[in-house]
Scaffold this active site. Structure first.
Site, PDB file in Angstrom:
ATOM      1  CE  LYS A  75      -4.003   2.024   2.322  1.00  0.00           C
ATOM      2  NZ  LYS A  75      -4.625   2.070   4.001  1.00  0.00           N
ATOM      3  CB  SER A 150      -7.903   4.090   2.848  1.00  0.00           C
ATOM      4  OG  SER A 150      -6.648   3.073   4.099  1.00  0.00           O
ATOM      5  CB  SER A 174      -8.546   0.933   5.520  1.00  0.00           C
ATOM      6  OG  SER A 174      -8.586   1.799   5.657  1.00  0.00           O
TER       7      SER A 174
HETATM    8  N1  GLN Z   1     -13.476   4.367   6.525  1.00  0.00           N
HETATM    9  C1  GLN Z   1     -12.482   4.594   7.637  1.00  0.00           C
HETATM   10  C2  GLN Z   1     -12.214   6.383   7.461  1.00  0.00           C
HETATM   11  O1  GLN Z   1     -12.375   7.018   5.918  1.00  0.00           O
HETATM   12  C3  GLN Z   1     -10.966   3.370   7.986  1.00  0.00           C
HETATM   13  C4  GLN Z   1     -10.191   4.154   7.077  1.00  0.00           C
HETATM   14  C5  GLN Z   1      -8.986   2.937   7.416  1.00  0.00           C
HETATM   15  O2  GLN Z   1      -9.340   2.476   8.304  1.00  0.00           O
HETATM   16  N2  GLN Z   1      -7.933   4.240   7.464  1.00  0.00           N
HETATM   17  O3  GLN Z   1     -11.458   7.106   8.390  1.00  0.00           O
END
Ligand code: GLN
Length: 483
Positions: A75, A150, A174
């Site tokens: 990532k 994400s 995410s």
């Molecule tokens: N959807 C959540 C956020 O926008 C989690 C994102 C994540 O786990 N990086 O913060």
């Protein structure tokens, strides 16, 4: 060949039936063939082939573990020396890190071949991968749909067979949510198990690195190489190294699976519910018993998280000011103007929204009303899990209330987007490990993931429960059309 399991690939490499160069070429060809999915921000063809040749030499000497010569993707939140680390942001579009993240150096040392960096929501903020400066990632099961976020690029890279394994991070879901929406397996370990050193910070008390693969067995192999104490991360846990594959073969007879009644109530789509019911029936056939548990404060996880995460983000992202590194506006009148123009140009809308929320909830007069309240909820949520885990060995539930939605469907409505995280974020607030495994399909043939949540350091148990399910079912082997 690249579609084989990690164990098969390792055996083929060890037996000289395939070389790492050949596997890496296969991965690069797949990446090129699926450019429309936009899963990668950077592809490092030359670096990958060089690492593959070195891995082949290492194999020839018979040294190293199962990951020697295996192509993998990181990532783009993990710093990689000499290769761009953008975090999905214009702010870091030209940033090349002078050092490797702990996870990157560990996997390099383990002989894995990094083919490139995967697309992601900007600074890991998002649930759909529509917030990337480099454009949205497409779901290979239906290119009109989001892959989740994400870590959408990593999930898609594995789902479409570009790489057998990929890294991700999970602050509020995410890893688990894109794994669920793309039909792959993903694990977020206990907070502190994987070092955050060199992982661009979003919300430091919640961020945790983890693994994507097609199967739990492959996740276990990857996690064993990623995890481990690192003195450079003050929240890294100093525990003896673990082999996460050690318990995979244990039968499930007698396993008590807790089903939080709040997770199987209103808000869960009927097709997701039906798929999960099918998976739970399979667990019963495997000898598990299902018990009802309760997480009464779980519904407060979203308001608590969307105060705490932006608060930490507003602090973490203050380092991007155009002075030290990252984007700097070309024209400005004075220092203040340079800061503000650089940040206005460098950050996207969602990141700005979170910085504004974060500075607001931390400001004098609102700190007690929002931030302190959210921290109290966080404690209550952790206590709920502790009580539930006294009555069962693992908790099972949905990952996402629906299957993958259409690109654009929720992007104008941040609250709707935040609500899609309802089943994942409580786990981060409590710091517990969670896993998503392919468990069925929804009404439109789209993947549905089952979430398994365990007690602190119960990763091996979660992987065991997922592996036994995968021995009995083939959901994890299904491939998106035309990949
Ligand atoms: N959807 C959540 C956020 O926008 C989690 C994102 C994540 O786990 N990086 O913060």
């Amino acid at each position: 060949m690249i579609d084989s399991s990690l164990t098969e690939l390792a055996a083929a490499l060890a037996g000289r039936r395939v070389s790492s160069v050949e596997l890496t070429q296969e991965a690069l060809a797949r990446i090129a063939a699926h450019q429309d999915l936009n899963a990668f921000i950077t592809v490092d063809e030359a670096g990958a082939l060089e690492a593959a040749r070195a891995a082949d030499d290492r194999r020839a000497q018979g040294t190293g573990g199962p990951l020697v010569g295996i192509p993998l993707a990181h990532k783009d939140v993990f710093c990689t020396e000499g290769l761009a680390t953008t975090c999905g942001s214009r702010m870091l579009a030209n940033f090349v890190s002078p050092y490797d993240a702990h996870v990157v150096s560990r996997l390099r040392a383990a002989g894995a071949v990094c083919v490139g960096k995967t697309n992601m929501d900007e600074f890991a903020m998002g649930s759909s991968n529509e917030n990337s400066y480099f454009g949205p990632v497409k779901n290979p099961w239906d290119r009109e749909r989001i892959p989740g976020g994400s870590s959408g690029g990593s999930a898609v890279a594995v789902a479409a067979g570009m790489v057998p394994i990929a890294t991700g991070t999970d602050t509020g879901g995410s890893i688990r949510q894109p794994a669920s929406l793309c039909g792959v397996t993903g694990i977020k370990p206990t907070y502190g198990v994987v070092s955050r050193y060199g992982m661009v910070a979003y919300a430091s008390s919640l961020d945790q690195g983890g693994a994507f693969a097609r199967s739990a067995q492959d996740c276990a192999l990857l996690l064993s190489a990623m995890a481990g104490f690192d003195s450079r991360d003050s929240t890294s846990l100093d525990r003896p190294p673990e082999d996460y594959t050690r318990g995979l073969d244990q039968p499930l007879a007698g396993l008590r699976i807790g089903l939080p009644k709040e997770f199987f109530a209103d808000g869960l789509a009927a097709d997701v519910r039906a798929a999960l019911d099918g998976a739970l029936a399979e667990y019963r056939r495997l000898g598990a018993t299902l018990v009802e548990v309760s997480l009464p404060n779980a519904r407060l996880a979203i308001p608590a998280y969307y105060v705490i995460a932006p608060a930490e983000a507003s602090s973490n992202l203050s380092r991007f000011d155009g002075v030290r590194y990252g984007h700097r506006a070309a024209e400005y009148s004075d220092l203040q103007d340079m800061y503000s123009r650089s940040r206005a140009e460098g950050f996207g809308a969602e990141v700005k929204r979170r910085i504004l929320i974060g500075t607001y909830v931390l400001s004098h007069g609102y700190y007690d009303a929002y931030y302190i309240q959210a921290q109290k909820l966080r404690r209550l949520i952790a206590q709920d899990f502790a009580a539930a885990l006294n009555e069962c060995d693992v908790i099972a539930g949905p990952v996402s209330p629906t299957t993958a939605w259409r690109i654009g469907e929720k992007s104008d409505d941040p609250v709707q987007m935040y609500l899609s995280d309802i089943y994942t974020i409580a786990v981060n607030l409590a710091g517990l490990p969670g896993l998503s495994l392919p468990a069925g399909v929804g009404a439109e043939g789209l993947p549905v993931g089952l979430q398994l949540i365990g007690n602190y350091f119960a990763e091996a148990r979660l992987l065991n429960a997922a592996h036994q399910f995968q021995l009995a079912t083939d959901w994890h082997q299904r491939r998106p059309p035309a990949t």
